[in-house]
Design a protein around this motif. Sequence first.
Motif, PDB file in Angstrom:
ATOM      1  N   VAL A   1      -5.540   4.924  -2.700  1.00  0.00           N
ATOM      2  CA  VAL A   1      -5.080   4.175  -4.019  1.00  0.00           C
ATOM      3  C   VAL A   1      -5.897   3.077  -4.925  1.00  0.00           C
ATOM      4  CG1 VAL A   1      -4.018   1.930  -4.271  1.00  0.00           C
ATOM      5  CG2 VAL A   1      -2.788   3.633  -3.037  1.00  0.00           C
ATOM      6  N   ILE A   2      -7.281   3.110  -3.884  1.00  0.00           N
ATOM      7  CA  ILE A   2      -8.775   2.763  -5.143  1.00  0.00           C
ATOM      8  C   ILE A   2      -8.972   3.334  -5.744  1.00  0.00           C
ATOM      9  CG2 ILE A   2     -10.756   1.723  -4.811  1.00  0.00           C
ATOM     10  CD1 ILE A   2      -9.677  -0.020  -2.649  1.00  0.00           C
ATOM     11  N   LEU A   3      -9.960   4.401  -5.704  1.00  0.00           N
ATOM     12  CA  LEU A   3      -9.567   5.632  -6.556  1.00  0.00           C
ATOM     13  C   LEU A   3      -9.397   5.810  -7.647  1.00  0.00           C
ATOM     14  CD1 LEU A   3     -11.896   8.145  -3.622  1.00  0.00           C
ATOM     15  CD2 LEU A   3     -13.176   6.029  -5.545  1.00  0.00           C
ATOM     16  N   GLY A   4      -7.773   6.277  -7.384  1.00  0.00           N
ATOM     17  CA  GLY A   4      -6.667   6.448  -8.440  1.00  0.00           C
ATOM     18  C   GLY A   4      -6.533   5.494  -9.395  1.00  0.00           C
TER      19      GLY A   4
ATOM     20  N   LEU B   1       0.527  -1.452  -0.082  1.00  0.00           N
ATOM     21  CA  LEU B   1       0.039   0.202  -0.377  1.00  0.00           C
ATOM     22  C   LEU B   1       0.511   0.968   0.063  1.00  0.00           C
ATOM     23  CD1 LEU B   1      -2.700   0.895   0.606  1.00  0.00           C
ATOM     24  CD2 LEU B   1      -2.728   1.053   2.676  1.00  0.00           C
ATOM     25  N   ALA B   2       1.665   1.213   0.660  1.00  0.00           N
ATOM     26  CA  ALA B   2       3.060   2.440   0.615  1.00  0.00           C
ATOM     27  C   ALA B   2       3.819   2.625  -0.815  1.00  0.00           C
ATOM     28  CB  ALA B   2       4.001   2.252   1.612  1.00  0.00           C
ATOM     29  N   LEU B   3       4.239   1.574  -1.473  1.00  0.00           N
ATOM     30  CA  LEU B   3       4.244   1.837  -2.254  1.00  0.00           C
ATOM     31  C   LEU B   3       4.145   1.789  -3.729  1.00  0.00           C
ATOM     32  CD1 LEU B   3       6.799  -1.711  -2.400  1.00  0.00           C
ATOM     33  CD2 LEU B   3       7.554   0.727  -2.451  1.00  0.00           C
ATOM     34  N   PHE B   4       1.979   1.777  -3.926  1.00  0.00           N
ATOM     35  CA  PHE B   4       0.941   2.064  -4.391  1.00  0.00           C
ATOM     36  C   PHE B   4       0.551   3.403  -4.169  1.00  0.00           C
ATOM     37  CE2 PHE B   4      -0.196  -2.190  -3.754  1.00  0.00           C
ATOM     38  CZ  PHE B   4       0.357  -2.820  -5.180  1.00  0.00           C
ATOM     39  N   ALA B   5       0.345   3.998  -2.954  1.00  0.00           N
ATOM     40  CA  ALA B   5       0.472   5.272  -2.401  1.00  0.00           C
ATOM     41  C   ALA B   5       1.143   6.295  -3.356  1.00  0.00           C
ATOM     42  CB  ALA B   5       0.310   5.503  -1.336  1.00  0.00           C
TER      43      ALA B   5
END
Length: 217
Positions: free
Chosen positions: A119-122, A24-28
């Motif tokens: 992350v999800i909305l983007g 999650l940190a990497l995706f963000a």
Amino acid sequence: MSEQTGLRERKKLRTYQAISDTALALFAEHGYDQVSITQVAEAAEVSRRTLFSYFPTKEDLVISRMADHETEAGRVVRNRPPDQPPLAALRTHYLDGLSRRDPITGLTDLEPALVLYRVILGTPSLVAGMFKFKVNGEEALAAALHETAALPTLTAKLAATQIMAVMWMLSLDNRERVVAGTCSDDLYPHAVAAAEQGFTQLANGLGTLLTATTTTT
């Protein structure tokens, strides 16, 4: 459970959480589509094989964080008091979630939840991936309605689809508003009013909403 088994399970849980948090940190930071499974595994200091044993797909690295809530509506219906109608139980549960700022309602200021929402909305592919999450919730709710409220199978499926769509839209609206910068406390009155409108509409049906001949421009 033996002490050794307990230690093993706790280690697995820590590994699961570490991989999820790292992903999650990497995706963000870099964007979901710009980060590979190999990069997540390397950052989490595990092998690709280990990562896939916990998360079969890349989408699971994100959507699994909401897994505990996937069949929640069905559980609420099954566990309701005998004299409480299913829709009333779901309404009470959803409003209680808003008051507790439960992240699943979208009404929260907790940074990990906000990061997840962003992350999800983007990421269009993750938004699409959430469809499976919603379908599984509908199936669990339909089964609960059929088995505990004596609804015919098709009736239960139709009702579950409508109920989940309303709760889904309410939570999505809350998520979009908090991601845009609205404080959950400021948003709370709107979220409650929207939930009351949604559940009232479910209880009363569309009625004249779509049968009136008056149009606006």
